[in-house]
Design a protein around this motif. Structure first.
Motif, PDB file in Angstrom:
ATOM      1  N   ARG A 179      -4.332 -14.442  -2.717  1.00 49.08           N
ATOM      2  CA  ARG A 179      -4.492 -15.840  -3.155  1.00 49.08           C
ATOM      3  C   ARG A 179      -3.141 -16.571  -3.097  1.00 49.08           C
ATOM      4  O   ARG A 179      -3.078 -17.743  -2.745  1.00 49.08           O
ATOM      5  N   ARG A 229      -2.395  -8.517   5.841  1.00 46.66           N
ATOM      6  CA  ARG A 229      -2.797  -7.300   5.125  1.00 46.66           C
ATOM      7  C   ARG A 229      -1.699  -6.240   5.204  1.00 46.66           C
ATOM      8  O   ARG A 229      -1.380  -5.581   4.213  1.00 46.66           O
ATOM      9  N   ARG A 286     -10.142  -4.763  -2.841  1.00 38.56           N
ATOM     10  CA  ARG A 286     -11.291  -4.482  -1.971  1.00 38.56           C
ATOM     11  C   ARG A 286     -11.115  -3.191  -1.181  1.00 38.56           C
ATOM     12  O   ARG A 286     -12.089  -2.569  -0.781  1.00 38.56           O
ATOM     13  N   ASP A 287      -9.842  -2.836  -0.924  1.00 42.59           N
ATOM     14  CA  ASP A 287      -9.576  -1.688  -0.040  1.00 42.59           C
ATOM     15  C   ASP A 287      -8.623  -0.690  -0.694  1.00 42.59           C
ATOM     16  O   ASP A 287      -7.926   0.041  -0.009  1.00 42.59           O
ATOM     17  N   ASP A 310     -15.739 -10.565   3.212  1.00 45.41           N
ATOM     18  CA  ASP A 310     -14.918  -9.396   2.852  1.00 45.41           C
ATOM     19  C   ASP A 310     -15.528  -8.078   3.351  1.00 45.41           C
ATOM     20  O   ASP A 310     -14.802  -7.141   3.670  1.00 45.41           O
ATOM     21  N   ARG A 327     -15.418  -8.190   7.667  1.00 49.03           N
ATOM     22  CA  ARG A 327     -14.191  -8.411   8.463  1.00 49.03           C
ATOM     23  C   ARG A 327     -13.762  -7.100   9.138  1.00 49.03           C
ATOM     24  O   ARG A 327     -14.149  -6.005   8.708  1.00 49.03           O
TER      25      ARG A 327
HETATM   26  O1   DC Z   1     -10.283 -10.242  -6.299  1.00 49.33           O
HETATM   27  P1   DC Z   1     -10.101 -11.681  -5.859  1.00 49.33           P
HETATM   28  O2   DC Z   1     -11.352 -12.487  -5.916  1.00 49.33           O
HETATM   29  O3   DC Z   1      -8.981 -12.355  -6.570  1.00 49.33           O
HETATM   30  O4   DC Z   1      -9.685 -11.580  -4.315  1.00 49.33           O
HETATM   31  C1   DC Z   1      -9.459 -12.725  -3.541  1.00 49.33           C
HETATM   32  C2   DC Z   1      -9.764 -12.425  -2.097  1.00 49.33           C
HETATM   33  O5   DC Z   1      -8.765 -11.571  -1.552  1.00 49.33           O
HETATM   34  C3   DC Z   1     -11.096 -11.747  -1.816  1.00 49.33           C
HETATM   35  O6   DC Z   1     -12.054 -12.657  -1.330  1.00 49.33           O
HETATM   36  C4   DC Z   1     -10.820 -10.726  -0.779  1.00 49.33           C
HETATM   37  C5   DC Z   1      -9.336 -10.599  -0.705  1.00 49.33           C
HETATM   38  N1   DC Z   1      -8.845  -9.279  -1.080  1.00 49.33           N
HETATM   39  C6   DC Z   1      -8.730  -8.352  -0.078  1.00 49.33           C
HETATM   40  O7   DC Z   1      -9.118  -8.623   1.048  1.00 49.33           O
HETATM   41  N2   DC Z   1      -8.195  -7.135  -0.354  1.00 49.33           N
HETATM   42  C7   DC Z   1      -7.804  -6.831  -1.585  1.00 49.33           C
HETATM   43  N3   DC Z   1      -7.260  -5.617  -1.811  1.00 49.33           N
HETATM   44  C8   DC Z   1      -7.941  -7.766  -2.629  1.00 49.33           C
HETATM   45  C9   DC Z   1      -8.496  -8.996  -2.345  1.00 49.33           C
END
Ligand code: DC
Length: 240
Positions: free
Chosen positions: A39, A113, A134-135, A188, A191
């Motif tokens: 973000r 990333r 997410r990962d 998410d 991708r």
């Molecule tokens: O958890 P969040 O909603 O604050 O995350 C914001 C965005 O960041 C989410 O849409 C996907 C991405 N994200 C990501 O791709 N990998 C992560 N480790 C954390 C978040």
């Protein structure tokens, strides 16, 4: 007691950070909100016209990456670490819908990333860390001792997000928030670069019907059991 790495992944707005913050305080671990990092990069891109209406100027982004520094500072009032963009506190700004609607486009870019994952691994290298995203379990810390994959029904997640936004003075309709959340989940999970997937060894935690207290209690018990077996494992073999 030995410290472990805890990875919490899952869909948008299913309470990952609420659980992670509470656990970090209880266990005296470091909490790293990796979504906040993506973000923060998104804010930089919005401010510098690198992204407009979720369309990214890829070349401009690559040229600017070296100027984007993401770090964390400890807030003594909230007792959690908060994200900094080039040293500036952006914790409030990163939570707006505007940022939410643009962050998936930025977080899907390989070079972004790669830069974030290097930082995340560095911050977690001494263990005693809870990282949500997410990962994390599938890619950042595949050897994490505890991996949770969190989920909850769409309508429950939408209501939680709506409450969070309105508590900060941002008002949207239920349908708008639900659409934004579902789109982000779709982006998410589909991708190319490290999509949101459930790691094979992750435990699924569906908190649709759980209160914050109940889910914390459940996970603390899980960790207690895990640490007991882990320490058992680490005991030196008795000499005869
Ligand atoms: O958890 P969040 O909603 O604050 O995350 C914001 C965005 O960041 C989410 O849409 C996907 C991405 N994200 C990501 O791709 N990998 C992560 N480790 C954390 C978040």
């Amino acid at each position: 007691m030995s410290k472990i790495t805890i990875a919490i992944d899952g869909y948008s707005s299913c309470g990952k950070s609420t659980l992670a913050k509470a656990l970090a305080q209880k266990l005296n671990y470091n909490y790293i909100d990796t979504g906040a990092m993506y973000r923060a990069v998104t804010i930089y891109c919005l401010r510098n016209d690198i992204i407009t209406d979720a369309k990214v100027d890829y070349d401009k982004l690559l040229a600017s990456l070296k100027n984007i520094e993401v770090s964390f500072g400890y807030n003594t009032q909230t007792k959690t670490s908060e994200v900094l963009l080039n040293g500036e506190h952006v914790e409030r700004e990163i939570r707006t819908m505007h940022v939410a609607n643009n962050v998936s486009a930025i977080s899907s870019i390989k070079e972004v990333r790669q830069k974030m994952v290097i930082l995340q691994r560095e911050m977690g290298k001494h263990k005693g860390v809870i990282m949500d995203g997410r990962d994390i379990g599938s890619h950042v810390f595949p050897d994490a001792e505890l991996k949770l994959f969190m989920t909850a029904e769409d309508s429950v997640r939408t209501q939680r997000r709506l409450d969070e936004l309105s508590s900060k003075g941002e008002y949207h309709t239920f349908e708008d928030v639900k659409r934004s959340l579902q789109k982000r989940d779709h982006d998410d999970t589909t991708r190319k670069e490290n999509p949101l997937v459930q790691a094979e060894d992750a435990l699924v935690l569906d908190n649709t019907d759980l209160s914050k207290e109940e889910q914390l209690e459940f996970v603390v018990k899980l960790i207690d059991d895990l640490l007991l077996t882990k320490d058992e494992f680490l005991k030196p073999v008795a000499k005869h």
